[in-house]
Write a protein that holds these residues in place. Structure first.
Motif, PDB file in Angstrom:
ATOM      1  N   GLY A   1      69.283 -53.637  72.264  1.00 24.29           N
ATOM      2  CA  GLY A   1      69.666 -53.965  73.591  1.00 24.29           C
ATOM      3  C   GLY A   1      70.771 -53.220  74.271  1.00 24.29           C
ATOM      4  N   ARG A   2      70.846 -52.181  73.504  1.00 25.05           N
ATOM      5  CA  ARG A   2      71.968 -51.239  74.319  1.00 25.05           C
ATOM      6  C   ARG A   2      71.394 -49.999  74.341  1.00 25.05           C
ATOM      7  N   TYR A   3      71.765 -48.761  75.219  1.00 23.34           N
ATOM      8  CA  TYR A   3      71.278 -47.616  75.440  1.00 23.34           C
ATOM      9  C   TYR A   3      72.427 -46.642  75.074  1.00 23.34           C
ATOM     10  N   TYR A   4      72.049 -45.308  74.489  1.00 26.12           N
ATOM     11  CA  TYR A   4      72.851 -44.413  73.919  1.00 26.12           C
ATOM     12  C   TYR A   4      72.702 -42.876  74.624  1.00 26.12           C
ATOM     13  N   THR A   5      73.651 -42.529  74.466  1.00 22.23           N
ATOM     14  CA  THR A   5      73.872 -40.997  75.088  1.00 22.23           C
ATOM     15  C   THR A   5      75.050 -40.223  74.298  1.00 22.23           C
ATOM     16  N   THR A   6      75.151 -39.005  74.638  1.00 29.66           N
ATOM     17  CA  THR A   6      76.467 -38.333  74.077  1.00 29.66           C
ATOM     18  C   THR A   6      77.021 -37.743  75.090  1.00 29.66           C
ATOM     19  N   MET A   7      78.466 -37.415  75.126  1.00 27.03           N
ATOM     20  CA  MET A   7      79.217 -36.773  76.031  1.00 27.03           C
ATOM     21  C   MET A   7      80.227 -35.856  75.460  1.00 27.03           C
ATOM     22  N   TYR A   8      80.391 -34.838  76.096  1.00 20.21           N
ATOM     23  CA  TYR A   8      81.390 -33.912  75.723  1.00 20.21           C
ATOM     24  C   TYR A   8      82.473 -33.358  76.899  1.00 20.21           C
ATOM     25  N   THR A   9      83.621 -33.685  76.758  1.00 27.40           N
ATOM     26  CA  THR A   9      84.287 -33.263  78.015  1.00 27.40           C
ATOM     27  C   THR A   9      85.491 -32.570  77.828  1.00 27.40           C
TER      28      THR A   9
ATOM     29  N   ARG B   1      84.827 -47.823  80.058  1.00 27.32           N
ATOM     30  CA  ARG B   1      84.948 -49.086  80.599  1.00 27.32           C
ATOM     31  C   ARG B   1      83.344 -49.796  80.602  1.00 27.32           C
ATOM     32  N   ASP B   2      83.331 -50.781  81.156  1.00 24.64           N
ATOM     33  CA  ASP B   2      82.063 -51.544  81.302  1.00 24.64           C
ATOM     34  C   ASP B   2      81.636 -51.947  80.028  1.00 24.64           C
ATOM     35  N   GLY B   3      82.401 -52.228  78.882  1.00 24.10           N
ATOM     36  CA  GLY B   3      81.861 -52.614  77.856  1.00 24.10           C
ATOM     37  C   GLY B   3      81.304 -51.429  76.928  1.00 24.10           C
ATOM     38  N   MET B   4      81.526 -50.246  77.535  1.00 19.93           N
ATOM     39  CA  MET B   4      80.958 -49.087  76.543  1.00 19.93           C
ATOM     40  C   MET B   4      81.783 -48.835  75.525  1.00 19.93           C
ATOM     41  N   LYS B   5      81.270 -48.542  74.469  1.00 17.94           N
ATOM     42  CA  LYS B   5      81.850 -47.907  73.152  1.00 17.94           C
ATOM     43  C   LYS B   5      81.576 -46.342  72.921  1.00 17.94           C
ATOM     44  N   ALA B   6      82.675 -45.910  72.416  1.00 18.50           N
ATOM     45  CA  ALA B   6      82.450 -44.444  71.813  1.00 18.50           C
ATOM     46  C   ALA B   6      82.507 -44.083  70.145  1.00 18.50           C
ATOM     47  N   TYR B   7      81.507 -43.384  69.867  1.00 19.82           N
ATOM     48  CA  TYR B   7      81.536 -43.207  68.291  1.00 19.82           C
ATOM     49  C   TYR B   7      81.585 -41.725  68.059  1.00 19.82           C
ATOM     50  N   ILE B   8      82.256 -41.648  66.965  1.00 20.39           N
ATOM     51  CA  ILE B   8      82.019 -39.897  66.252  1.00 20.39           C
ATOM     52  C   ILE B   8      81.261 -40.220  64.938  1.00 20.39           C
ATOM     53  N   ALA B   9      80.468 -39.223  64.433  1.00 24.71           N
ATOM     54  CA  ALA B   9      79.622 -39.180  63.253  1.00 24.71           C
ATOM     55  C   ALA B   9      80.590 -38.926  62.181  1.00 24.71           C
ATOM     56  N   ASP B  10      80.799 -39.644  61.181  1.00 20.54           N
ATOM     57  CA  ASP B  10      81.916 -39.195  60.442  1.00 20.54           C
ATOM     58  C   ASP B  10      81.464 -39.000  58.922  1.00 20.54           C
ATOM     59  N   LYS B  11      80.262 -39.318  58.651  1.00 21.23           N
ATOM     60  CA  LYS B  11      79.685 -38.743  57.533  1.00 21.23           C
ATOM     61  C   LYS B  11      78.124 -39.296  57.282  1.00 21.23           C
ATOM     62  N   PHE B  12      77.512 -38.719  56.460  1.00 22.18           N
ATOM     63  CA  PHE B  12      75.913 -38.903  56.253  1.00 22.18           C
ATOM     64  C   PHE B  12      76.103 -39.833  55.114  1.00 22.18           C
ATOM     65  N   MET B  13      75.376 -41.109  55.439  1.00 15.82           N
ATOM     66  CA  MET B  13      75.277 -42.124  54.426  1.00 15.82           C
ATOM     67  C   MET B  13      74.399 -41.822  53.442  1.00 15.82           C
ATOM     68  N   SER B  14      72.869 -41.626  53.741  1.00 17.00           N
ATOM     69  CA  SER B  14      71.974 -41.533  52.887  1.00 17.00           C
ATOM     70  C   SER B  14      71.051 -40.625  53.496  1.00 17.00           C
ATOM     71  N   ASP B  15      70.071 -40.485  52.740  1.00 17.68           N
ATOM     72  CA  ASP B  15      68.846 -39.489  53.233  1.00 17.68           C
ATOM     73  C   ASP B  15      68.376 -40.138  54.412  1.00 17.68           C
TER      74      ASP B  15
ATOM     75  N   CYS C   1      75.952 -47.684  75.694  1.00 21.10           N
ATOM     76  CA  CYS C   1      75.802 -48.168  76.975  1.00 21.10           C
ATOM     77  C   CYS C   1      75.289 -49.555  77.342  1.00 21.10           C
ATOM     78  N   LYS C   2      75.643 -49.878  78.482  1.00 23.44           N
ATOM     79  CA  LYS C   2      75.052 -51.227  78.597  1.00 23.44           C
ATOM     80  C   LYS C   2      73.714 -51.200  79.731  1.00 23.44           C
TER      81      LYS C   2
ATOM     82  N   ASN D   1      78.166 -47.563  83.379  1.00 25.16           N
ATOM     83  CA  ASN D   1      78.712 -46.876  82.376  1.00 25.16           C
ATOM     84  C   ASN D   1      80.007 -45.946  82.624  1.00 25.16           C
ATOM     85  N   ARG D   2      80.975 -46.479  83.449  1.00 23.02           N
ATOM     86  CA  ARG D   2      81.868 -45.875  83.736  1.00 23.02           C
ATOM     87  C   ARG D   2      82.888 -45.349  82.912  1.00 23.02           C
ATOM     88  N   MET D   3      83.514 -44.037  83.123  1.00 24.76           N
ATOM     89  CA  MET D   3      84.597 -43.414  82.318  1.00 24.76           C
ATOM     90  C   MET D   3      85.981 -43.190  83.055  1.00 24.76           C
TER      91      MET D   3
END
Length: 609
Positions: A392-400, A407-421, A444-445, A452-454
């Motif tokens: 139910g959510r959409y995804y994209t990447t951003m680098y600024t 805002r608008d319920g958006m969340k940001a994530y980094i990739a901190d580790k590989f969990m498994s294959d 994003c919603k 998906n405002r910043m």
């Protein structure tokens, strides 16, 4: 990039030399007077001066000024600087321009400026421009500004008496001031209504001070979307390169761009978000201006500061001077052909630097300030592809190069580790505030920037360590070598966010080459660095705290917990390949590792323990 601005100032020098070699000289004169003798005094000049030291007069008819120009030029535009000083017991209300017996109000600031166009080349018949400064006696209630460089005040009935219903208005400088509230007399409590309307009584009479505060444009800067008034096109930065400035036509190529206002990429391409720093000049403009985007500052490039001069309520000119000649930034209508691979924005125009012969709206710029106050209409956002839909959510990447808050319920994530294959762990960024130069996955919603405002922020944020994501900003380099400013896409070591929010080998398509894959990483996007590991074609994502799809012990994701899941865990421990393995479901004790304990817990669950 220094060569671009070196050429700019070279052009100014060439124009200055041409001016010295010949061309008309234009003449003009400013006449300023108060609306009533004894109410206040005025001063007029063709130069900006310290208002505390100017010789105010009841009537000020300046001497005739002269302005040289280039050959074959029929008009020039100059600046009139106007200063007003009310006498004791009086307040300043406004400046009016007087022409053919008619008056036009153009400023509520005591110290202001105006643009004057002249065609007169006969010194005995200069262009004469008349101004009148209006003063009025204080009423029982009257407004003053805490700092006129930050904002001005006005009142509809200056000479008010008991029983009059009056309206006071505080107008902050759009670039440098914020209105905080009205302080009546010496009261500590601020009245935040603006405009402020009330009936004058003995209880509320007195001085109402409009309290303004600095927006921090000198140090923190302000974020804006910048639009040409005449053509309505928006200004952006697409890079820097040696082959960017056409000396004959004086326009920029491949460094700065102007795109039509209906271009859908304006709101989601960080290149159009500009950060402006400068010093308020007290007349609605800025001195010592530097404009930056994509990590480039005009001052860093050229060692030159620009100026912004206010003409109308929200229209400005941007210019720089060299050897007595002034060059102005404008939209000169030059259009690049085809589509831009660099910014993926389609056909764009290139701004130019020209001397301002007369008022032309293509020279004027409007700044749409992007902050909390204007955020409903002025914003930049993320654009997610519909194919990235997951749970139910959409995804994209951003680098600024700037920090922002989701805002608008958006969340940001980094990739901190590989969990498994085949899986990478995404860790949510605290408070949704993303530091500058931080590559993130955005949840994003919706798929449009409006959803998906910043909000760009100026506060200092510490960089986030241990991020497996890397970001890309395309900026041309003077060497002409693409390797110096762009990152080539390598499917062996990079994964790009794609369908179902997985990281795959497929890069974005190139709009300039029959939709073939882009040779480079797209600007302001990210890639997952998989160098050094044996990575599959598609890498699935698991978010910290994600529970929507989680069924404890359901290792193969079929919705049932049974002995098959136990065997998959054992195979994983023994290093055997598994067709499907959902780490977050297999890690039943949340130890961030898979071991015998997880298998035993599933056995206990199956047996009802």
């Amino acid at each position: 990039m220094k060569k671009i601005f070196a050429l700019f100032f070279l052009m100014l020098t060439i124009c200055t030399a041409a001016q010295a070699a010949g061309g008309s000289t234009f003449y003009y004169k400013f006449v300023a007077q108060p609306n009533e003798t004894g109410a206040g005094k005025v001063y007029a000049s063709n130069k900006e001066l310290d208002p505390e030291t100017v010789p105010y007069k009841d009537y000020y008819g300046t001497s005739v000024f002269s302005e040289g120009s280039l050959p074959n030029v029929k008009t020039v535009t100059v600046t009139a600087y106007l200063y007003a000083q009310p006498e004791s017991g009086y307040m300043f209300t406004h400046w009016a321009r007087v022409e053919n017996g008619k008056e036009t109000i153009f400023s509520n600031a005591r110290h202001t400026s105006d643009l004057v166009t002249t065609t007169q080349t006969d010194k005995t018949k200069p262009q004469i421009v008349n101004y009148k400064a209006y003063f009025a006696k204080y009423g029982l209630a009257y407004p003053v500004s805490s700092d006129e460089t930050l904002g001005t005040v006005s009142i509809d009935i200056p000479t008010n008496q008991l029983g009059d219903v009056i309206t006071m208005t505080a107008t902050p400088d759009p670039l440098s001031g914020h209105f905080k509230g009205w302080r009546r007399n010496s009261q500590a409590t601020l009245i935040t209504d603006n405009p402020l309307t009330f009936e004058v009584s003995n209880a509320n009479r007195g001085v109402y001070t409009a309290v303004f505060e600095h927006s921090g444009v000198e140090d923190k800067g302000i974020f804006v979307l910048m639009q040409d008034v005449g053509t309505k096109r928006f200004f952006g930065v697409c890079g820097k390169s040696e082959e960017t400035f056409n000396e004959d036509q004086r326009y920029f190529l491949n460094s700065m761009m102007l795109v039509d206002e209906n271009n859908s990429e304006i709101r989601n391409t960080p290149a159009f978000l500009l950060k402006i720093t400068g010093t308020p000049n007290g007349m609605g403009g800025l001195n010592d201006v530097a404009i930056s985007s994509q990590g480039i500052s005009t001052y860093d490039i050229s060692d030159q500061h620009f100026q912004m001069e206010n003409f109308e309520k929200d229209e400005y000119f941007i210019f720089a001077s060299h050897n007595g000649f002034t060059g102005y930034l404008k939209d000169n209508g030059y259009a690049d052909t085809g589509r831009s691979q660099m910014e993926r924005v389609g056909t764009y125009h290139s701004p130019g630097i020209w001397n301002r012969w007369n008022y032309n709206r293509d020279y004027a710029w409007r700044f749409h300030i992007v902050d909390e106050e204007h955020f409903d209409t002025n914003y930049i956002g993320a654009k997610a592809d519909a194919s990235t839909l997951k749970n139910g959510r959409y995804y994209t990447t951003m680098y600024t190069p700037f920090a922002y808050e989701c805002r608008d319920g958006m969340k940001a994530y980094i990739a901190d580790k590989f969990m498994s294959d085949g899986e990478v762990h995404l860790k949510e960024v605290k408070n949704g505030k993303v530091p500058p130069y931080t590559a993130v996955v955005l949840e994003c919603k919706g798929t449009t920037p409006r959803e998906n405002r910043m909000l760009p922020i100026t506060e200092t944020l510490e960089p986030i360590e241990t991020n497996l994501l890397k970001g890309e900003i395309w900026l041309n380099d003077e060497s002409g070598d693409p390797a110096n400013y762009r990152t080539a896409f390598n499917p062996a070591t990079m994964r790009i966010l794609s369908k179902n929010a997985t990281f795959g080998k497929v890069n974005l398509t190139d709009p300039t080459n029959n939709n073939a894959p882009l040779t480079y990483i797209a600007n302001n996007t990210c890639y997952l660095d998989v160098s050094g590991i044996d990575a599959p074609d598609d890498i699935t994502t698991n978010k910290e705290g994600e529970v929507v799809d989680r069924l404890w012990g359901d290792v193969d994701g079929n919705g049932i917990v049974n002995v098959t899941d136990v065997m998959l865990i054992i195979d994983n421990i023994l290093g055997k390949p598994t067709p499907v393995f959902i780490f977050i479901n297999a890690d039943t004790d949340e130890s961030n590792s898979i071991n015998v304990t997880d298998a035993m817990l599933i056995v206990d669950y199956i047996l009802g323990r």
